[in-house]
Write a protein that holds these residues in place. Structure first.
Motif, PDB file in Angstrom:
ATOM      1  N   LEU A 109      53.599  19.706  -0.945  1.00  0.00           N
ATOM      2  CA  LEU A 109      54.235  19.786  -2.514  1.00  0.00           C
ATOM      3  C   LEU A 109      55.570  20.648  -2.512  1.00  0.00           C
ATOM      4  CD1 LEU A 109      50.898  20.469  -4.711  1.00  0.00           C
ATOM      5  CD2 LEU A 109      52.069  18.476  -4.403  1.00  0.00           C
ATOM      6  N   GLN A 143      56.803  21.227  -8.074  1.00  0.00           N
ATOM      7  CA  GLN A 143      55.299  20.713  -8.363  1.00  0.00           C
ATOM      8  C   GLN A 143      54.264  21.895  -8.680  1.00  0.00           C
ATOM      9  OE1 GLN A 143      55.336  18.179  -4.962  1.00  0.00           O
ATOM     10  NE2 GLN A 143      55.631  16.339  -6.254  1.00  0.00           N
ATOM     11  N   LEU A 201      42.896  15.634  -7.038  1.00  0.00           N
ATOM     12  CA  LEU A 201      44.120  15.500  -6.841  1.00  0.00           C
ATOM     13  C   LEU A 201      44.600  15.242  -5.353  1.00  0.00           C
ATOM     14  CD1 LEU A 201      47.136  15.669  -7.779  1.00  0.00           C
ATOM     15  CD2 LEU A 201      47.013  18.022  -7.682  1.00  0.00           C
ATOM     16  N   LEU A 237      46.353  11.743  -3.361  1.00  0.00           N
ATOM     17  CA  LEU A 237      47.708  12.135  -2.609  1.00  0.00           C
ATOM     18  C   LEU A 237      47.486  11.516  -1.260  1.00  0.00           C
ATOM     19  CD1 LEU A 237      48.784  15.437  -4.241  1.00  0.00           C
ATOM     20  CD2 LEU A 237      49.683  13.312  -4.781  1.00  0.00           C
ATOM     21  N   ASN A 295      53.163   9.407  -3.981  1.00  0.00           N
ATOM     22  CA  ASN A 295      52.754  10.732  -4.329  1.00  0.00           C
ATOM     23  C   ASN A 295      53.467  11.388  -5.516  1.00  0.00           C
ATOM     24  OD1 ASN A 295      50.543  10.177  -2.660  1.00  0.00           O
ATOM     25  ND2 ASN A 295      51.096  11.820  -1.051  1.00  0.00           N
ATOM     26  N   PHE A 318      51.624  12.444  -8.767  1.00  0.00           N
ATOM     27  CA  PHE A 318      51.473  13.829  -9.249  1.00  0.00           C
ATOM     28  C   PHE A 318      51.934  13.933 -10.578  1.00  0.00           C
ATOM     29  CE2 PHE A 318      53.282  17.962  -9.830  1.00  0.00           C
ATOM     30  CZ  PHE A 318      52.148  18.846  -9.284  1.00  0.00           C
ATOM     31  N   TRP A 366      49.561  12.482 -13.035  1.00  0.00           N
ATOM     32  CA  TRP A 366      48.282  13.686 -13.148  1.00  0.00           C
ATOM     33  C   TRP A 366      48.931  14.770 -14.260  1.00  0.00           C
ATOM     34  CZ3 TRP A 366      43.647  14.176 -10.861  1.00  0.00           C
ATOM     35  CH2 TRP A 366      43.013  15.355 -10.720  1.00  0.00           C
TER      36      TRP A 366
END
Length: 595
Positions: free
Chosen positions: A529, A533, A559, A563, A579, A583, A586
């Motif tokens: 990440l 993020q 989560l 991913l 992803n 994300f 999400w």
């Protein structure tokens, strides 16, 4: 001879790299220290990738071998790279790399033979903590000394720099208290100007007064004039020091703070701009100041000085006796009881030991307990919306923070993980001061953080690197740390959260192979990440909190698993692109119900 600002070695800025330099040097113990062994030491450092020469004169083949962590450099490879640099004085490279070891009492050359000190051997065997090692070394460090030709008594040097700096901070606080000013230690700028130029312990009092008067004059000026005043004052004050420059002063100051912090006898306050004496070590500092005033010890020969440095592992500190150790333990117990009461925990009473050995072990245990309780309190405090906002702001502005960027990133990701959910424990492997602030980044052989949740485990690795060196320094180590962690804790699934400003394509490809296929025979669960993020996730957690909803560890696991779903993905670029969409969705939606 012109005066010079004193400093810690800038040859090796990372104390953990000094340990690895020492490990290599210890393999040469007993050998004669001559031009050949000096060159061999430097070649061995290259072979172990502890020293990486600039690639301007290296061939493409040499660069590929040197910068490919999958390629195991041979001694001949390293020798070829070393010799291709065509140094004018090639043995000098080895001598320069050896000097930091000698300076802090880890290794010496006696009768032309290499010798590793008792302190060095204890460190290599992991039988001494890094804070104890640096404290014992720094309280004996002095100028002049028979091993240094740069800082001579005839030029006015008579100081133990670490001791003199601690005393300068104490005197500044006393001066401020006397005049009704705020006691706050000294700023980083003040340390650079006044501490690094303090070459005679007899000048501590007047230097403290000069510092305070400078501070008052600076603070009376309009904000827009303060920088110019500080620059002109610094140039005038340090005009007689021939190694002074703005860049040197900045580098020397940062390096001194980095090493002094490791002792745990100073701490950072005022948002990272001020350095003060650690109040939780007040008993030890008081005893130290009764014994030491910054004056150098006199040695008639080089051997006499080396013998004293060889003995620093066994040097008895002024509080290493039963009465003082009981006082220290009682002080820590007082902190523990206060923390237990604040956390609403049962106040546990401890019977103190009656021997030096039992008390020393007890103090270590009690300090660990205090750190654990401080972590619990910190986790509670950082569920506050204001603290979440503060953490987000710090992560968004990581480049502008006064702390070293890598240390700051580890610190605020650690806080972010504590904010997120109902983790059972978030443990940082960075060395911590008594104030729970990291004194350095986590060492290279362990994960940056370890997280235990009810349903799974995770490590977290962070880096400020964004170029190809991100892959070089993080790719293999991250996968190795995760596999070692999985082996150590087979009871639950283990994940790795990898956080960086941006994910380099080579890093992405390396992790992709481990996730899609295998690393050492089995697939891994690595989630890269970006810092952005991570801040988005914190903002969502804050929003939920304002709605009265808790973000649980099961939400985080859901989560992670989304991913890591690479079943229908064929390459790493597609994986990252997908992803990013997952994300984003999400974050924008009610992610507790996302499936």
């Amino acid at each position: 001879m012109p005066k010079k600002l004193w400093s810690m070695s800038t040859t090796v800025r990372n104390p953990y790299r000094i340990k690895e330099f020492l490990r290599v040097f210890s393999g040469m113990e007993g050998e004669e220290w001559n031009h050949e062994t000096q060159k061999r030491f430097q070649i061995l450092l290259i072979q172990n990738r502890l020293y990486v020469p600039q690639n301007d004169t290296l061939s493409d083949s040499q660069n590929r071998r040197l910068h490919n962590p999958m390629y195991e450099l041979s001694f001949e490879d390293a020798k070829e790279i070393f010799e291709s640099k065509q140094y004018r004085d090639s043995p000098m490279r080895g001598r320069t790399s050896y000097k930091p070891l000698e300076k802090v009492g880890l290794a010496f050359v006696i009768d032309k033979k290499i010798l590793i000190s008792e302190l060095g051997k204890l460190w290599l065997a992991d039988k001494i903590e890094i804070d104890d090692l640096w404290f014992r070394s720094l309280i004996r460090w002095q100028y002049p000394n028979p091993l240094s030709s740069k800082f001579q008594a005839k030029d006015g040097y008579n100081t133990k720099p670490f001791i003199s700096t601690l005393l300068l901070i104490q005197r500044v606080n006393q001066f401020c208290k006397k005049h009704g000013w705020k006691e706050k230690g000294i700023s980083k700028k003040e340390l650079g100007i006044f501490a690094l130029s303090l070459i005679d312990y007899r000048d501590i009092e007047k230097t403290a007064e000069k510092l305070c008067l400078f501070r008052q004059a600076l603070e009376k000026r309009p904000v827009q004039e303060q920088n110019d005043y500080q620059i002109s004052f610094t140039q005038e004050y340090l005009q007689d020091y021939d190694n002074y420059s703005e860049s040197n002063l900045r580098d020397y100051t940062d390096n001194v703070i980095r090493y002094f912090r490791l002792t745990k006898y100073i701490y950072i306050r005022g948002g990272g701009y001020y350095i003060d004496l650690e109040p939780r070590r007040s008993i030890e500092l008081k005893k130290l100041f009764q014994l030491e005033n910054g004056k150098v010890d006199v040695f008639s020969t080089k051997k006499e000085y080396i013998d004293s440095m060889l003995d620093i592992a066994n040097y008895c500190l002024p509080w290493e006796n039963v009465p003082e150790l009981r006082r220290i333990a009682s002080r820590i117990l007082k902190d523990i009881r206060r923390l237990q009461e604040t956390l609403g925990l049962e106040v546990v009473h401890y019977a103190l030991g009656n021997t030096r050995e039992s008390l020393e072990k007890q103090i270590l245990t009690l300090r660990e307990l205090r750190t654990h309780l401080q972590s619990m309190l910190l986790k509670r405090e950082y569920t506050n919306v204001e603290k979440i906002n503060e953490t987000v702001q710090k992560l968004e502005n990581i480049k502008k923070l006064p702390e070293k960027r890598s240390i700051a990133l580890e610190k605020y990701i650690y806080l972010a993980l504590n904010i997120l959910n109902d983790a059972m424990q978030i443990k940082t492997n960075a060395p911590l001061g008594d104030d729970l602030e990291p004194t350095f980044t986590a060492p290279a052989n362990v994960p940056d953080m370890e997280c235990e949740y009810q349903d799974f485990r995770s490590i977290c690795e962070v880096t400020t690197l964004t170029g190809r060196d991100q892959w070089f320094h993080e790719g293999q180590p991250v996968m190795r740390h995760l596999r070692d962690y999985e082996i150590r804790y087979p009871d639950k699934q283990s994940y790795c959260l990898f956080i960086a400003p941006a994910i380099h394509r080579d890093t992405r490809n390396t992790f992709w192979a481990a996730i899609k296929y295998e690393y050492e025979g089995k697939p891994q669960r690595i989630i890269p990440l970006t810092i952005t993020q991570m801040t988005q996730l914190l903002e969502k957690v804050k929003q939920w909190k304002e709605w009265g909803i808790s973000f649980r560890h099961t939400d985080l696991k859901r989560l992670f698993d989304l991913l890591l779903n690479v079943q229908n993905i064929t390459h790493s670029e597609e994986w990252i692109e997908k992803n990013n969409v997952i994300f984003e969705n999400w974050i924008q939606n009610d992610f507790s119900s996302t499936t």
